[in-house]
Design an enzyme around this catalytic site. Structure first.
Site, PDB file in Angstrom:
ATOM      1  N   PRO A   9       0.783  -1.231   0.000  1.00 46.99           N
ATOM      2  CA  PRO A   9       0.000   0.000   0.000  1.00 46.99           C
ATOM      3  C   PRO A   9       0.817   1.284   0.000  1.00 46.99           C
ATOM      4  O   PRO A   9       1.835   1.392   0.695  1.00 46.99           O
ATOM      5  CB  PRO A   9      -0.822  -0.101   1.299  1.00 46.99           C
ATOM      6  CG  PRO A   9      -0.171  -1.149   2.116  1.00 46.99           C
ATOM      7  CD  PRO A   9       0.481  -2.090   1.147  1.00 46.99           C
ATOM      8  N   ASN A  10       0.323   2.204  -0.788  1.00 46.82           N
ATOM      9  CA  ASN A  10       0.837   3.579  -0.902  1.00 46.82           C
ATOM     10  C   ASN A  10       2.137   3.712  -1.684  1.00 46.82           C
ATOM     11  O   ASN A  10       2.569   4.825  -1.961  1.00 46.82           O
ATOM     12  CB  ASN A  10       0.987   4.245   0.492  1.00 46.82           C
ATOM     13  CG  ASN A  10      -0.345   4.339   1.203  1.00 46.82           C
ATOM     14  OD1 ASN A  10      -1.307   4.813   0.619  1.00 46.82           O
ATOM     15  ND2 ASN A  10      -0.424   3.848   2.425  1.00 46.82           N
ATOM     16  N   ARG A  17       5.040  12.498  -1.900  1.00 42.83           N
ATOM     17  CA  ARG A  17       5.258  13.049  -0.550  1.00 42.83           C
ATOM     18  C   ARG A  17       6.449  12.374   0.100  1.00 42.83           C
ATOM     19  O   ARG A  17       6.917  11.346  -0.364  1.00 42.83           O
ATOM     20  CB  ARG A  17       4.025  12.800   0.323  1.00 42.83           C
ATOM     21  CG  ARG A  17       2.936  13.735  -0.011  1.00 42.83           C
ATOM     22  CD  ARG A  17       1.958  13.967   1.094  1.00 42.83           C
ATOM     23  NE  ARG A  17       0.895  14.800   0.537  1.00 42.83           N
ATOM     24  CZ  ARG A  17      -0.205  14.318  -0.024  1.00 42.83           C
ATOM     25  NH1 ARG A  17      -0.417  13.035  -0.048  1.00 42.83           N
ATOM     26  NH2 ARG A  17      -1.103  15.122  -0.552  1.00 42.83           N
ATOM     27  N   TYR A  22      11.544   8.606   1.080  1.00 40.84           N
ATOM     28  CA  TYR A  22      11.380   7.653  -0.026  1.00 40.84           C
ATOM     29  C   TYR A  22      11.942   8.135  -1.364  1.00 40.84           C
ATOM     30  O   TYR A  22      11.870   7.417  -2.352  1.00 40.84           O
ATOM     31  CB  TYR A  22       9.896   7.291  -0.188  1.00 40.84           C
ATOM     32  CG  TYR A  22       9.297   6.707   1.068  1.00 40.84           C
ATOM     33  CD1 TYR A  22       9.787   5.507   1.588  1.00 40.84           C
ATOM     34  CD2 TYR A  22       8.272   7.346   1.755  1.00 40.84           C
ATOM     35  CE1 TYR A  22       9.265   4.963   2.754  1.00 40.84           C
ATOM     36  CE2 TYR A  22       7.737   6.807   2.918  1.00 40.84           C
ATOM     37  CZ  TYR A  22       8.237   5.623   3.411  1.00 40.84           C
ATOM     38  OH  TYR A  22       7.732   5.083   4.564  1.00 40.84           O
ATOM     39  N   ASN A  73       7.893  -5.970  -1.215  1.00 42.76           N
ATOM     40  CA  ASN A  73       7.917  -4.842  -0.294  1.00 42.76           C
ATOM     41  C   ASN A  73       6.475  -4.714   0.203  1.00 42.76           C
ATOM     42  O   ASN A  73       5.635  -4.113  -0.480  1.00 42.76           O
ATOM     43  CB  ASN A  73       8.375  -3.558  -0.986  1.00 42.76           C
ATOM     44  CG  ASN A  73       8.429  -2.388  -0.001  1.00 42.76           C
ATOM     45  OD1 ASN A  73       7.900  -2.477   1.115  1.00 42.76           O
ATOM     46  ND2 ASN A  73       9.051  -1.294  -0.409  1.00 42.76           N
ATOM     47  N   ALA A  76       3.306  -0.909   4.515  1.00 41.18           N
ATOM     48  CA  ALA A  76       2.806  -0.865   5.902  1.00 41.18           C
ATOM     49  C   ALA A  76       2.358  -2.239   6.398  1.00 41.18           C
ATOM     50  O   ALA A  76       2.371  -2.498   7.611  1.00 41.18           O
ATOM     51  CB  ALA A  76       1.668   0.135   6.012  1.00 41.18           C
ATOM     52  N   GLU A  97      12.594  -9.909   1.055  1.00 44.69           N
ATOM     53  CA  GLU A  97      11.895  -8.683   1.460  1.00 44.69           C
ATOM     54  C   GLU A  97      12.745  -7.458   1.107  1.00 44.69           C
ATOM     55  O   GLU A  97      13.964  -7.494   1.280  1.00 44.69           O
ATOM     56  CB  GLU A  97      11.684  -8.760   2.983  1.00 44.69           C
ATOM     57  CG  GLU A  97      10.955  -7.602   3.595  1.00 44.69           C
ATOM     58  CD  GLU A  97      10.898  -7.742   5.132  1.00 44.69           C
ATOM     59  OE1 GLU A  97      11.742  -8.449   5.733  1.00 44.69           O
ATOM     60  OE2 GLU A  97       9.994  -7.124   5.709  1.00 44.69           O
ATOM     61  N   HIS A  99      12.835  -3.065   1.520  1.00 46.05           N
ATOM     62  CA  HIS A  99      12.303  -1.782   1.988  1.00 46.05           C
ATOM     63  C   HIS A  99      13.175  -0.671   1.450  1.00 46.05           C
ATOM     64  O   HIS A  99      14.407  -0.757   1.531  1.00 46.05           O
ATOM     65  CB  HIS A  99      12.259  -1.710   3.515  1.00 46.05           C
ATOM     66  CG  HIS A  99      11.317  -2.706   4.086  1.00 46.05           C
ATOM     67  ND1 HIS A  99       9.960  -2.568   3.957  1.00 46.05           N
ATOM     68  CD2 HIS A  99      11.534  -3.881   4.713  1.00 46.05           C
ATOM     69  CE1 HIS A  99       9.377  -3.615   4.506  1.00 46.05           C
ATOM     70  NE2 HIS A  99      10.304  -4.438   4.967  1.00 46.05           N
ATOM     71  N   ARG A 106      13.897   3.576  12.133  1.00 39.83           N
ATOM     72  CA  ARG A 106      12.687   4.406  12.183  1.00 39.83           C
ATOM     73  C   ARG A 106      11.868   4.105  13.447  1.00 39.83           C
ATOM     74  O   ARG A 106      12.412   3.609  14.427  1.00 39.83           O
ATOM     75  CB  ARG A 106      11.903   4.233  10.871  1.00 39.83           C
ATOM     76  CG  ARG A 106      12.715   4.710   9.652  1.00 39.83           C
ATOM     77  CD  ARG A 106      11.948   4.620   8.370  1.00 39.83           C
ATOM     78  NE  ARG A 106      10.778   5.484   8.375  1.00 39.83           N
ATOM     79  CZ  ARG A 106       9.805   5.424   7.459  1.00 39.83           C
ATOM     80  NH1 ARG A 106       9.886   4.543   6.472  1.00 39.83           N
ATOM     81  NH2 ARG A 106       8.773   6.233   7.542  1.00 39.83           N
TER      82      ARG A 106
HETATM   83  O1  CA2 Z   1      10.722   1.622   3.340  1.00 39.03           O
HETATM   84  C1  CA2 Z   1       9.834   0.974   2.776  1.00 39.03           C
HETATM   85  O2  CA2 Z   1       9.943   0.517   1.640  1.00 39.03           O
HETATM   86  C2  CA2 Z   1       8.488   0.777   3.492  1.00 39.03           C
HETATM   87  O3  CA2 Z   1       8.036  -0.533   3.173  1.00 39.03           O
HETATM   88  C3  CA2 Z   1       7.550   1.831   2.924  1.00 39.03           C
HETATM   89  C4  CA2 Z   1       6.180   1.873   3.598  1.00 39.03           C
HETATM   90  C5  CA2 Z   1       6.310   1.912   5.120  1.00 39.03           C
HETATM   91  O4  CA2 Z   1       5.034   1.804   5.723  1.00 39.03           O
HETATM   92  C6  CA2 Z   1       7.225   0.810   5.643  1.00 39.03           C
HETATM   93  O5  CA2 Z   1       7.355   0.948   7.047  1.00 39.03           O
HETATM   94  C7  CA2 Z   1       8.599   0.885   5.004  1.00 39.03           C
HETATM   95  C8  CA2 Z   1       5.393   3.076   3.069  1.00 39.03           C
HETATM   96  C9  CA2 Z   1       5.185   3.011   1.565  1.00 39.03           C
HETATM   97  C10 CA2 Z   1       4.721   4.211   0.869  1.00 39.03           C
HETATM   98  O6  CA2 Z   1       4.732   5.389   1.614  1.00 39.03           O
HETATM   99  C11 CA2 Z   1       4.564   6.619   1.042  1.00 39.03           C
HETATM  100  C12 CA2 Z   1       4.221   7.626   1.904  1.00 39.03           C
HETATM  101  C13 CA2 Z   1       4.055   8.903   1.445  1.00 39.03           C
HETATM  102  C14 CA2 Z   1       4.213   9.186   0.098  1.00 39.03           C
HETATM  103  C15 CA2 Z   1       4.565   8.183  -0.777  1.00 39.03           C
HETATM  104  C16 CA2 Z   1       4.736   6.900  -0.308  1.00 39.03           C
END
Ligand code: CA2
Length: 147
Positions: A9-10, A17, A22, A73, A76, A97, A99, A106
């Site tokens: 997700p996301n 953002r 990221y 990956n 969340a 896996e 990230h 973090r």
């Molecule tokens: O570091 C990573 O790849 C994570 O898997 C990314 C996730 C986070 O919840 C994990 O703890 C670590 C978040 C993915 C996307 O997040 C965004 C947030 C804001 C804007 C764009 C992407």
């Protein structure tokens, strides 16, 4: 050799953002990067991103008999999903896996990875490069397993 590359997700919002965490590149950039790494490594891939836990579980289940390994990956869902952990265990495909960020540095809630418990290895904090490393590792692992 066929590898399923899953993103949770996301991740589709990459670049929009939190560039400090990221980076500025978008999800399309990530897709292009992973496709080119796969070409370089000589492996066939399918990329799949979903914001839905069940869709990721369905994709893992469908990988059984159709793919040789999984790069994931879980985003969340890393920190919550016993369902994804169980799916990975159920299909018993070698999984790695990835990230983008270094989750070990973090928040406390990011310190646990359920899917990671069914993975051979975790790459974190390397940005997109983690996907290349994961594909390389899986390829070498699968070649070793064939011998
Ligand atoms: O570091 C990573 O790849 C994570 O898997 C990314 C996730 C986070 O919840 C994990 O703890 C670590 C978040 C993915 C996307 O997040 C965004 C947030 C804001 C804007 C764009 C992407």
């Amino acid at each position: 050799m066929k590898i399923l590359v899953l993103n949770g997700p996301n991740l589709n919002l990459l670049g929009l953002r939190e560039p400090d965490i990221y980076g500025r590149q978008t999800y399309s950039d990530l897709e292009r990067f992973v496709e080119s790494c796969a070409k370089e490594e000589g492996v066939e891939i399918k990329l799949f991103q979903s914001n839905h836990e069940g869709a990721l579980v369905d994709e893992i289940q469908a990988a059984y008999g159709n793919f040789d390994g999984i790069v994931i990956n879980p985003a969340a869902y890393t920190h919550t999903s016993v369902a994804i952990l169980d799916a990975l265990k159920a299909v018993s495909l070698p999984a790695v896996e990835v990230h983008l960020s270094d989750v070990s540095k973090r928040e406390a809630f990011r310190q646990i990875s359920y899917p990671g418990m069914a993975c051979l290895k975790t790459y974190m904090g390397l940005g997109f490069e983690g996907y290349r490393q994961a594909l390389r590792f899986l390829k070498a692992y699968l070649e070793g397993a064939k011998r």
